[in-house]
Design an enzyme around this catalytic site. Sequence first.
Site, PDB file in Angstrom:
ATOM      1  CG  HIS A  93      -1.886   0.985   1.417  1.00  0.00           C
ATOM      2  ND1 HIS A  93      -1.620   2.262   1.828  1.00  0.00           N
ATOM      3  CD2 HIS A  93      -3.226   0.922   1.214  1.00  0.00           C
ATOM      4  CE1 HIS A  93      -2.755   2.945   1.873  1.00  0.00           C
ATOM      5  NE2 HIS A  93      -3.744   2.160   1.510  1.00  0.00           N
ATOM      6  CG  ASP A 100       0.618  -2.364   6.120  1.00  0.00           C
ATOM      7  OD1 ASP A 100      -0.328  -2.536   6.907  1.00  0.00           O
ATOM      8  OD2 ASP A 100       0.526  -1.672   5.086  1.00  0.00           O
ATOM      9  CD  GLN A 106      -6.856  -4.402   4.124  1.00  0.00           C
ATOM     10  OE1 GLN A 106      -7.779  -5.153   4.450  1.00  0.00           O
ATOM     11  NE2 GLN A 106      -7.056  -3.140   3.783  1.00  0.00           N
ATOM     12  CE  LYS A 159      -7.249  -0.348   6.392  1.00  0.00           C
ATOM     13  NZ  LYS A 159      -8.133   0.076   5.311  1.00  0.00           N
ATOM     14  CB  CYS A 184      -3.751   3.392  -1.506  1.00  0.00           C
ATOM     15  SG  CYS A 184      -5.028   4.580  -1.154  1.00  0.00           S
TER      16      CYS A 184
HETATM   17  N1  C6P Z   1      -6.329   0.471   3.004  1.00  0.00           N
HETATM   18  C1  C6P Z   1      -8.204   0.097   1.538  1.00  0.00           C
HETATM   19  O1  C6P Z   1      -9.335   0.359   1.105  1.00  0.00           O
HETATM   20  P1  C6P Z   1      -5.057   3.675   7.352  1.00  0.00           P
HETATM   21  O2  C6P Z   1      -5.689   4.466   6.266  1.00  0.00           O
HETATM   22  O3  C6P Z   1      -3.893   4.397   7.980  1.00  0.00           O
HETATM   23  O4  C6P Z   1      -6.024   3.124   8.350  1.00  0.00           O
HETATM   24  O5  C6P Z   1      -4.469   2.352   6.641  1.00  0.00           O
HETATM   25  C2  C6P Z   1      -3.553   2.474   5.577  1.00  0.00           C
HETATM   26  C3  C6P Z   1      -3.293   1.135   4.979  1.00  0.00           C
HETATM   27  C4  C6P Z   1      -2.026   0.595   5.111  1.00  0.00           C
HETATM   28  N2  C6P Z   1      -1.743  -0.632   4.641  1.00  0.00           N
HETATM   29  C5  C6P Z   1      -2.668  -1.390   4.028  1.00  0.00           C
HETATM   30  C6  C6P Z   1      -2.298  -2.763   3.554  1.00  0.00           C
HETATM   31  C7  C6P Z   1      -3.967  -0.882   3.865  1.00  0.00           C
HETATM   32  O6  C6P Z   1      -4.874  -1.627   3.250  1.00  0.00           O
HETATM   33  C8  C6P Z   1      -4.281   0.413   4.316  1.00  0.00           C
HETATM   34  C9  C6P Z   1      -5.626   1.022   4.080  1.00  0.00           C
HETATM   35  C10 C6P Z   1      -7.672   0.902   2.698  1.00  0.00           C
HETATM   36  O7  C6P Z   1      -7.515  -0.807   1.059  1.00  0.00           O
HETATM   37  C11 C6P Z   1      -7.790   2.367   2.443  1.00  0.00           C
HETATM   38  S1  C6P Z   1      -6.748   2.897   1.113  1.00  0.00           S
END
Ligand code: C6P
Length: 404
Positions: free
Chosen positions: A121, A198, A201, A224, A362
């Site tokens: 991401h 990370d 997910q 999430k 993203c």
């Molecule tokens: N992915 C998706 O729809 P935040 O926004 O800080 O809570 O998470 C960022 C982030 C970082 N790593 C991974 C693997 C992610 O999937 C995400 C967030 C969302 O896939 C929003 S772009």
Amino acid sequence: MNPLDIRPLFPILDQTAYGKPLVYLDNAATTQKPLPVIEALSNYYLTINSNIHRGAHYLAAQATEQYEATRRKVQAFINARHSHEIVFTRGTTESINLVAFSFGQRFLNPGDEVVISAMEHHSNIVPWQLACQRHGAHLRTIPFSDDGVLDLDALRSLLNEHTRIVAVNHVSNTLGTVNPIAEIVKIAHSHNIPVLVDGAQSIAHMAVDVQALDCDFYCFSGHKMYGPMGVGIMYGREDLLEQMPPYQGGGEMIKDVTFERTTYNDLPFKFEAGTPSVGDVIGLDKAIDFMLQTGIENIARHEKQLTDYATQQLLSIDGIRIFGTAPHKTSVISFLVGNAHPYDTGTLLDKLGIAVRTGHHCTQPIMDRYGIPGTVRASFAAYNTTDEVDSFIAALNRIAPMLM
Ligand code: C6P
């Protein structure tokens, strides 16, 4: 697990969109929140709202106790050795930025290398690019195969005496691939290289044990995993956190301040400058309870059934292409209908009440890898039902001929 048993905890799902029953399949973007989480948030503001660690009064003591109790709950949830290895942030993005900045300040020098994967991401790419720019280091990427599996031989050949850290996701938000973190850590640690994971997910879909994985940092977001927006976690191994300078300066992160010199607070407070999102942290406590009570294994099993069923149904529709077919996947399905733009497919699905995400998610380098502008992504959570998958497939069957 019967998702119908937990549905009443999610009244938001019980509504229509454009006159059609809402089918929420955008769970990888954010999950819905069960009632105990929503009640914890409102109870916090109704009964104990106050700033933590500072006030010498009843409300402040209550808020501080609940905030710190959540830290201990997160510690147990991911099996960290110490509660002071749990740092509260605003989300995964801030957690990774914190590590990239602070680890970079301490350990990155000109000519050094940072290794990430090609399925990250943007939140696990850009902070490292910025750190590399600041310190004259270079970013290297681990490639992946057409089905979305990381090339571990390439990782082995990328690591050398210049590599300072490996940063990879546990699960790809676009491909759904579950990466073999324990193996990646073993490879990196054999060169004494730390690993950041990370976990944005993965955290809602599998039991995470940071000691078993042996990773050095694990970052994730509350929103999430059925928790509130505005709270995230950065787990870091104590010895590394001790060596890293603060990320932000301000209140709470200091011991003593003079105009000449400041000394910093102990862990984890060194990394928690300013007033945190106290109510959201307290809400996260109830999200963890929800996951534990539902049973993480039960959630994983149910989501796998939905994903396998949806994948099989999708493939029966002419012209569907699925991106991300790794043997070990979570409940994310990225696809395209013929050569239709994902946005068109998403808009038509939306009009039929089906909420999916469209675009590059993203992860632009993944789209470049496949030479596509984006995908349509359906992602499942504990409360989704087989009937909802059927509605999704019926909607696709209806719109696919219009798009080809
Ligand atoms: N992915 C998706 O729809 P935040 O926004 O800080 O809570 O998470 C960022 C982030 C970082 N790593 C991974 C693997 C992610 O999937 C995400 C967030 C969302 O896939 C929003 S772009």
